[in-house]
Design a protein around this motif. Structure first.
Motif, PDB file in Angstrom:
ATOM      1  N   ALA A  26       6.125   2.651  -2.280  1.00  0.00           N
ATOM      2  CA  ALA A  26       5.454   2.560  -0.980  1.00  0.00           C
ATOM      3  C   ALA A  26       6.341   2.969   0.190  1.00  0.00           C
ATOM      4  N   ALA A  27       7.567   2.503   0.219  1.00  0.00           N
ATOM      5  CA  ALA A  27       8.444   2.828   1.340  1.00  0.00           C
ATOM      6  C   ALA A  27       8.693   4.329   1.420  1.00  0.00           C
TER       7      ALA A  27
ATOM      8  N   TRP B 131       1.056  11.752   0.076  1.00  0.00           N
ATOM      9  CA  TRP B 131       0.048  11.114  -0.763  1.00  0.00           C
ATOM     10  C   TRP B 131       0.751  10.378  -1.898  1.00  0.00           C
ATOM     11  N   PRO B 132       0.317   9.155  -2.222  1.00  0.00           N
ATOM     12  CA  PRO B 132       0.953   8.383  -3.306  1.00  0.00           C
ATOM     13  C   PRO B 132       0.495   8.881  -4.686  1.00  0.00           C
TER      14      PRO B 132
ATOM     15  N   VAL C  48       6.818   6.758   0.153  1.00  0.00           N
ATOM     16  CA  VAL C  48       5.556   7.421   0.485  1.00  0.00           C
ATOM     17  C   VAL C  48       5.306   7.343   1.990  1.00  0.00           C
ATOM     18  N   ASP C  49       5.519   6.177   2.567  1.00  0.00           N
ATOM     19  CA  ASP C  49       5.326   6.015   4.009  1.00  0.00           C
ATOM     20  C   ASP C  49       6.330   6.845   4.800  1.00  0.00           C
ATOM     21  N   GLN C  50       7.590   6.768   4.405  1.00  0.00           N
ATOM     22  CA  GLN C  50       8.640   7.479   5.129  1.00  0.00           C
ATOM     23  C   GLN C  50       8.420   8.985   5.098  1.00  0.00           C
ATOM     24  N   GLN C  51       7.975   9.491   3.954  1.00  0.00           N
ATOM     25  CA  GLN C  51       7.766  10.928   3.799  1.00  0.00           C
ATOM     26  C   GLN C  51       6.356  11.374   4.189  1.00  0.00           C
ATOM     27  N   ALA C  52       5.513  10.416   4.573  1.00  0.00           N
ATOM     28  CA  ALA C  52       4.127  10.696   4.969  1.00  0.00           C
ATOM     29  C   ALA C  52       3.431  11.576   3.932  1.00  0.00           C
TER      30      ALA C  52
ATOM     31  N   VAL D 156       1.613  -3.724  -1.782  1.00  0.00           N
ATOM     32  CA  VAL D 156       2.386  -2.898  -0.849  1.00  0.00           C
ATOM     33  C   VAL D 156       2.922  -3.739   0.309  1.00  0.00           C
ATOM     34  N   ARG D 157       2.207  -4.760   0.713  1.00  0.00           N
ATOM     35  CA  ARG D 157       2.634  -5.585   1.845  1.00  0.00           C
ATOM     36  C   ARG D 157       3.744  -6.552   1.490  1.00  0.00           C
TER      37      ARG D 157
END
Length: 78
Positions: free
Chosen positions: A25-26, A34-35, A28-32, A76-77
């Motif tokens: 998750a981290a 798709w998971p 995926v978010d950092q790199q913007a 994810v949270r």
């Protein structure tokens, strides 16, 4: 495809969320991005979730989709 009870569907989603989705998750978010890995795993194990059993799906409705979404979001949270 044989009927998989909702509780088992939720357990599968939980396992995928904890072992695949949450671990990436981290990044995926950092790199913007798709998971891709998590989505492939969900597709592999729960593809056809809302497709009728007579058509080869799991035969669940939108409440099952919501439960899967809850489990993936919860992991994810954490």
């Amino acid at each position: 495809m044989a009927k998989v009870e909702l509780g088992a569907v939720v357990a599968i989603a939980q396992r995928i969320a904890e072992t695949t989705i949450a671990t990436e998750a981290a990044a995926v978010d950092q790199q913007a991005r798709w998971p891709r890995t998590g989505m492939k795993e969900l597709q592999r194990e729960l593809g056809g979730l809302v497709v009728a059993e007579r058509l080869g799906g799991l035969g669940h409705g939108l409440p099952a989709v919501a439960r899967v979404g809850e489990e993936t979001g919860r992991a994810v949270r954490r």
